[in-house]
Design a protein around this motif. Sequence first.
Motif, PDB file in Angstrom:
ATOM      1  N   MET A   1       1.861  20.405  -3.689  1.00 25.14           N
ATOM      2  CA  MET A   1       2.320  19.867  -2.410  1.00 25.14           C
ATOM      3  C   MET A   1       3.193  18.627  -2.592  1.00 25.14           C
ATOM      4  O   MET A   1       4.164  18.414  -1.857  1.00 25.14           O
ATOM      5  N   ASN A   2       2.855  17.794  -3.572  1.00 27.18           N
ATOM      6  CA  ASN A   2       3.680  16.610  -3.833  1.00 27.18           C
ATOM      7  C   ASN A   2       5.090  17.005  -4.274  1.00 27.18           C
ATOM      8  O   ASN A   2       6.080  16.384  -3.856  1.00 27.18           O
ATOM      9  N   ALA A   3       5.205  18.016  -5.105  1.00 30.00           N
ATOM     10  CA  ALA A   3       6.524  18.477  -5.545  1.00 30.00           C
ATOM     11  C   ALA A   3       7.327  19.021  -4.371  1.00 30.00           C
ATOM     12  O   ALA A   3       8.527  18.748  -4.242  1.00 30.00           O
ATOM     13  N   THR A   4       6.654  19.780  -3.513  1.00 22.30           N
ATOM     14  CA  THR A   4       7.348  20.320  -2.342  1.00 22.30           C
ATOM     15  C   THR A   4       7.840  19.202  -1.427  1.00 22.30           C
ATOM     16  O   THR A   4       8.995  19.206  -0.967  1.00 22.30           O
ATOM     17  N   ALA A   5       6.962  18.233  -1.168  1.00 24.05           N
ATOM     18  CA  ALA A   5       7.326  17.139  -0.269  1.00 24.05           C
ATOM     19  C   ALA A   5       8.482  16.316  -0.836  1.00 24.05           C
ATOM     20  O   ALA A   5       9.434  15.980  -0.116  1.00 24.05           O
ATOM     21  N   TYR A   6       8.420  16.012  -2.113  1.00 27.45           N
ATOM     22  CA  TYR A   6       9.475  15.189  -2.707  1.00 27.45           C
ATOM     23  C   TYR A   6      10.798  15.941  -2.756  1.00 27.45           C
ATOM     24  O   TYR A   6      11.871  15.340  -2.583  1.00 27.45           O
TER      25      TYR A   6
ATOM     26  N   THR B   1       2.906   5.959  -2.819  1.00 27.63           N
ATOM     27  CA  THR B   1       4.067   6.715  -3.288  1.00 27.63           C
ATOM     28  C   THR B   1       4.043   6.895  -4.798  1.00 27.63           C
ATOM     29  O   THR B   1       4.333   7.986  -5.313  1.00 27.63           O
ATOM     30  N   ALA B   2       3.687   5.830  -5.517  1.00 27.93           N
ATOM     31  CA  ALA B   2       3.618   5.914  -6.976  1.00 27.93           C
ATOM     32  C   ALA B   2       2.547   6.896  -7.417  1.00 27.93           C
ATOM     33  O   ALA B   2       2.742   7.670  -8.369  1.00 27.93           O
TER      34      ALA B   2
ATOM     35  N   GLU C   1       0.825  -1.206   0.000  1.00 32.69           N
ATOM     36  CA  GLU C   1       0.000   0.000   0.000  1.00 32.69           C
ATOM     37  C   GLU C   1       0.857   1.253   0.000  1.00 32.69           C
ATOM     38  O   GLU C   1       0.536   2.252  -0.662  1.00 32.69           O
ATOM     39  N   PHE C   2       1.978   1.201   0.733  1.00 36.71           N
ATOM     40  CA  PHE C   2       2.887   2.357   0.770  1.00 36.71           C
ATOM     41  C   PHE C   2       3.457   2.636  -0.611  1.00 36.71           C
ATOM     42  O   PHE C   2       3.541   3.786  -1.044  1.00 36.71           O
TER      43      PHE C   2
ATOM     44  N   ALA D   1       3.102  10.340  -9.507  1.00 32.71           N
ATOM     45  CA  ALA D   1       2.397  10.593 -10.762  1.00 32.71           C
ATOM     46  C   ALA D   1       1.629  11.906 -10.725  1.00 32.71           C
ATOM     47  O   ALA D   1       1.498  12.595 -11.741  1.00 32.71           O
ATOM     48  N   HIS D   2       1.146  12.285  -9.541  1.00 28.17           N
ATOM     49  CA  HIS D   2       0.361  13.514  -9.405  1.00 28.17           C
ATOM     50  C   HIS D   2       1.238  14.743  -9.145  1.00 28.17           C
ATOM     51  O   HIS D   2       0.718  15.845  -9.015  1.00 28.17           O
TER      52      HIS D   2
END
Length: 235
Positions: free
Chosen positions: A167-172, A7-8, A2-3, A12-13
């Motif tokens: 937010m995904n870009a910032t987190a990564y 993550t995938a 699930e993790f 992708a988003h």
Amino acid sequence: MEFLTTTAQAFAHGGFWMWPILAIQLVSFAIMAERAYALFVRRKTNQTQFALGFEESIRRGEMDAVITKATSMQATNPVARAIAAGAMAAKNLGGKEEVQGKMDEVLLEENAHLDHRTGFLQMLGNVATLTGLLGTITGMIKSFAAVAFANPAEKASLLSAGISEAMNATAYGLIAAIPALVAYAILQNRANRLAEDLNQGGLKVYNWLSYAYDPITSYQIKTKNKSERNTEVNA
């Protein structure tokens, strides 16, 4: 499982800028692995202790023995290269300045090896953070641009999708930056400790060559000159 799925989906988003961040992360991991092996496995903080094994031979003026021993062990002990260079200069009666110059030349080269590529980790950490911020900005621009021309029923979903990308870009970006910056601090500290140990070992050998070998050399020169004069008289 699930993790990995989550993550995938987050990757992708995250938009286009997730791929440059991934490249930065892979490069930083490669540098971390190479530098960790070079500084923690191949190098040990025992160079000062290793140099102590040459004191007795240097004080007795046995330069040939010092050069032979140092040359045979320089593959695993960086200070051995400096010892061999200094002993060779002393054997050739080069004086303190030449001994110091030859040893400093080797020590500078060995110290430079300790810092190879480590500085890139700090740069990559900063670039990963800035790239994540860039992904955040582009994601917000995209979301607001989409909302401006969308139907009222679609505005909420488009806005949430754009914010998610941002937010995904910032987190990564932070996920890639934090390990790189932590590794940089650890590796830099290790390199400093190795450099101090190497320089201290080299300084000990230089002091022995300068203050212990000089009197022996002077005595050998006087003895040689006296022997040559006696030979001339006998001839």
